[in-house]
Design an enzyme around this catalytic site. Sequence first.
Site, PDB file in Angstrom:
ATOM      1  N   CYS D 149     -14.666 -42.528 -26.932  1.00 10.69           N
ATOM      2  CA  CYS D 149     -15.800 -43.442 -28.245  1.00 10.69           C
ATOM      3  C   CYS D 149     -16.596 -43.681 -26.477  1.00 10.69           C
ATOM      4  O   CYS D 149     -18.208 -43.104 -27.454  1.00 10.69           O
ATOM      5  CB  CYS D 149     -15.546 -44.679 -28.073  1.00 10.69           C
ATOM      6  SG  CYS D 149     -14.572 -45.060 -26.102  1.00 10.69           S
ATOM      7  N   ASN D 150     -16.612 -43.455 -25.973  1.00 12.59           N
ATOM      8  CA  ASN D 150     -18.474 -42.937 -24.742  1.00 12.59           C
ATOM      9  C   ASN D 150     -18.683 -41.841 -24.609  1.00 12.59           C
ATOM     10  O   ASN D 150     -20.166 -41.433 -24.832  1.00 12.59           O
ATOM     11  CB  ASN D 150     -17.723 -43.480 -22.906  1.00 12.59           C
ATOM     12  CG  ASN D 150     -17.491 -44.923 -22.857  1.00 12.59           C
ATOM     13  OD1 ASN D 150     -17.654 -45.645 -23.696  1.00 12.59           O
ATOM     14  ND2 ASN D 150     -15.901 -44.561 -22.260  1.00 12.59           N
TER      15      ASN D 150
END
Lengths: 342, 342, 342, 342
Positions: D149-150
Amino acid sequence: MTHKIAILGASGYTGAELVRLIATHPTMEIVALAANSKAGLSMADVFPHLRHLDLPDLVKIDEIDFAGVDLCFCALPHATSQAVIKELPKTLKIVDLSADFRLRDPEVYAQWYGGQHDALECQAEAVYGLTEFYRDDIRAARLVAGTGCNAATGQYALRPLIADGLIDLDDIIIDLKTGVSGAGRSLKENLLHAELSEGAHAYAVGGTHRHLAEFDQEFSAVAGRPVKVQFTPHLLPANRGIIATVYVKGDADAVYKSLSNAYADEPFVQMLPFGQQPSTRHIRGSNFCHIGVSGDRIPGRAIVIAALDNLTKGSSGQALQNANLMLGEEETLGLMLAPVFP
Amino acid sequence: MTHKIAILGASGYTGAELVRLIATHPTMEIVALAANSKAGLSMADVFPHLRHLDLPDLVKIDEIDFAGVDLCFCALPHATSQAVIKELPKTLKIVDLSADFRLRDPEVYAQWYGGQHDALECQAEAVYGLTEFYRDDIRAARLVAGTGCNAATGQYALRPLIADGLIDLDDIIIDLKTGVSGAGRSLKENLLHAELSEGAHAYAVGGTHRHLAEFDQEFSAVAGRPVKVQFTPHLLPANRGIIATVYVKGDADAVYKSLSNAYADEPFVQMLPFGQQPSTRHIRGSNFCHIGVSGDRIPGRAIVIAALDNLTKGSSGQALQNANLMLGEEETLGLMLAPVFP
Amino acid sequence: MTHKIAILGASGYTGAELVRLIATHPTMEIVALAANSKAGLSMADVFPHLRHLDLPDLVKIDEIDFAGVDLCFCALPHATSQAVIKELPKTLKIVDLSADFRLRDPEVYAQWYGGQHDALECQAEAVYGLTEFYRDDIRAARLVAGTGCNAATGQYALRPLIADGLIDLDDIIIDLKTGVSGAGRSLKENLLHAELSEGAHAYAVGGTHRHLAEFDQEFSAVAGRPVKVQFTPHLLPANRGIIATVYVKGDADAVYKSLSNAYADEPFVQMLPFGQQPSTRHIRGSNFCHIGVSGDRIPGRAIVIAALDNLTKGSSGQALQNANLMLGEEETLGLMLAPVFP
Amino acid sequence: MTHKIAILGASGYTGAELVRLIATHPTMEIVALAANSKAGLSMADVFPHLRHLDLPDLVKIDEIDFAGVDLCFCALPHATSQAVIKELPKTLKIVDLSADFRLRDPEVYAQWYGGQHDALECQAEAVYGLTEFYRDDIRAARLVAGTGCNAATGQYALRPLIADGLIDLDDIIIDLKTGVSGAGRSLKENLLHAELSEGAHAYAVGGTHRHLAEFDQEFSAVAGRPVKVQFTPHLLPANRGIIATVYVKGDADAVYKSLSNAYADEPFVQMLPFGQQPSTRHIRGSNFCHIGVSGDRIPGRAIVIAALDNLTKGSSGQALQNANLMLGEEETLGLMLAPVFP
């Protein structure tokens, strides 16, 4: 001996924080609380969390007899402060929490704050209130200018590194995250709970935040040459606390050593073990600043992270620390309250 | 004179809160901190917010030499506490924060806590620690049993009304809302931030929460007849604070007068003006309890709302208040810290 | 066939929630958005979370040509709404989200809302918008009055019990907790993040909240006799969600059976298994209402807990549900969005 | 035509988010939900917010008959995933949400994830799931590896700038702030509400976060030379949302133009007007990514800020977007849900 204290702007968060701290200070007594818009009310009306205290009611500033006051905290909004302070007795000790007396150069002030300064002679005598670095001047000062809360956080992370010549002065980034109380008790849509809770965003991006004026002034003075940093503040869904993540080019071990030396004897600035990082939750409600240092996988880069409570070490706690010095007291008196966690 | 203090169970939230409070207590010194599961660590490892303090490292309980200890706070989990306390020196002053010694009747204990009590002789001598109502007994006690945090909140709202015979004893409802720290630092899925933030729910609905045993014991004793209340706790998305909304059948003015009389000289229990209501944010981090009373549009009904900080007035602050009495100190010593708002 | 939709009051939270829901509604198209104070701005300026949508810019109400509108949502503040609606075309279908048309008796309106109603003929034709109980009337209505969000929550818990004659009508207590978005996007000090976060308090205590007028009207109509309940709302540190804990005197099993029967075929009202309790986090952002029932240790008492999202099922979702009926669509169309957790 | 969907790891947050999104997807039907540790429970037991859905009960993975499954989402923990996927039918379409198949080089995988990969042949065929940049490959893929997600957030801010050769590749800093749900539903002390609420801290400082492996792989591939960035993640007191503040050396106008061109036709990546900044609250619960660009007062520097919901665009929404492509559906099908604000 008890010092008689007045607080101007007592209906704001920094005013209330001063009252909270002075409540258990052994040698200070609050003799006057002013808040022009709420004059006539009791402090318990405005801040019910202070209802257990025996406090004077709120009055207008011009109702105060300053003859009986030893030191006055001025927690008024920017610009308002200078108009009030220039009319106060010239012998009164004052700690100002606004931005009005932080900048030494009137032209720089005008540029960042959008107008001519209205109390230039006071500005000339004001001492910048970052206690750990202006201690002797503050002890002798009549008027101390409290620092910006963001400005304080960034300076704790960077001043020793600049002074020791350890980092590239042209490549400093301060990515800062702050709780909402720094914006004060003001009626703005973007400060509503429903607007902020569960969210985060940057503001004043790209070099427009006024605390940059303090960074420029102080870092340039320390370096002996102009220093401009990049600074991006973000608003957190939390009430208190600032955490500044500072990216520098320099050797991480040397950075750690420099900061450790600088703060070895400081009661309020705490170095974490190398590689550990602070959290705002661990300084909440206290006058402590926690600093961590890490190296990066890219050689020659270091990350310094500093955390403090914007209302305490970032403003009202700092103000009280300075007042202690101005009144000849121990610097830490009344300020050793432990952080409130969880 | 300095009192030597030991804290057992120092790695939990109530243990940390005791350390926070004692940090600025003028006549107490922490000489031992025990936490079996974290023995060998420093307190700063476990609670970084306490890193500025000069504290002993965490040890196992049996490593402590209690000969040099004046008073021991026992902040261990329920059931663990009794096993430990029965082995401690019989002359040692103890304030226990668990549920182990709150109930005077061993059968009631067994019924609510699911097993026989393991230290009946200690249970027999324990004094219930609701300071404002057991002050003289506490002063003389060797072992004080701290109250449940919810149980304390409800009792502050109701004891005077029952004592004064002002309300219908068969129709009392306590709808209580509590922050999450009351559940301790335990690894449970339902205590994760992602599970709790932005939500609220009731738990232990319908008369199953163990603090009801305290309500039953205490209210029945005050009334001189059996009293059973309805009690519904709710979990709030907040770390600290309990607010109990109590519905009673009785005259609101008489209710207000009764509470006002009962707490007129109490340093920590504050009555709000009639018709005003407390908030948990106004007692956060402090030992104060705020109480408000309102009438209802339906005659003969009153609403009493009490708020306190579960970790302070509801447990560790109360414990320190009791310890002050047991050690011959002023009851308020070290406890007048103002609430932290915002 | 696509229905042309206008929204008046689009710059408030309920207006934005309508846009959010209609964004994925298959047969509605927004043709006009009005917000007098922000006319000229785009919706993305006012609500950046809606920037991906192709929406008309905000205009003043009188700039809208209602000839091309099939149904108008009116999300204006109380009192403003009636003045606007009485000037709209008499053939325009309207769902009003304000309090202006909820009360059938003009005298009751005047008593609770402090003034004469300004559009009595509209008030006379308005249908109360609690869909599950006024479904047929709503289908045929031109003007539907959305319910109060608290009023809806309490009614879901209580209407079947009153209709079935299962509970003591003189002893009903609704202890309700609500998130802050119910107060709207208004600039009030007590809605600031710093004032609300980490706190909880009661307001409008003792029978003064205006939603009591709806409870009185509806419960009395169901019972066929006057019914007055006790109602205490509390503000939670959360953006969305209402949870109502309702104390009744009646048999818990019968209570559960009554509610289960009433909602057996309802798409949006979900009964939890007996003894389980809802949480606001499990209905967030959705049009669902969760209801739990528990008995108490005191025989003859039951606790009913209902949870819904104030902005969805409590106002804008309800409004869309009603609009579906008024436009001849499936009641659930566009409303089956699952709750957002965590 | 309806596609039959299985979800492995349905008891975690990304599993639940998949169910939430598929609930209103018009052409997908969930036929199997697996969660080994909670097999036998209903989804409503594990996630009460999904109780309105008619879902299969949770089973163990080996109880599923994959013959009737068109596509399988695998939301299992890292390392577990590869062991499961290598045993699944070789013709089954799979979207994996773990880290197991993101890295193309087995040695790099071993270095960052601490062990040899256990399903090298699957790894070889896996397509990296950043839809906007691997669209054609994904359409043809059997196995797609969802991104970190990052990693997704940082790539949206940077890929076009690297591709267009606009920035200094040796001086890129990603200061990222994320909500807590990214850490999953795991029992860790540092994920408790009482530990996180009202606080913020950095973690994995200095180049140790595993998502750096994705940055290295992808940015180096785009640049055609090795690229290493600095990356500091911070944990926010919020459930959902990532905001990445990216500092680059390059011309801000060119940066803005490059990103605007890259995303001009993208349905889910939204460029804000130059100088405006995104907030996590404006993408919450949606599949949108908002990007803002500002220049700095120091010429030649730009700040790019990207925000997305870690559970939606950062994982489960991305997975569904990829599944749509793999199944021959419109990429946006079921994913146009508007963000939930407030």
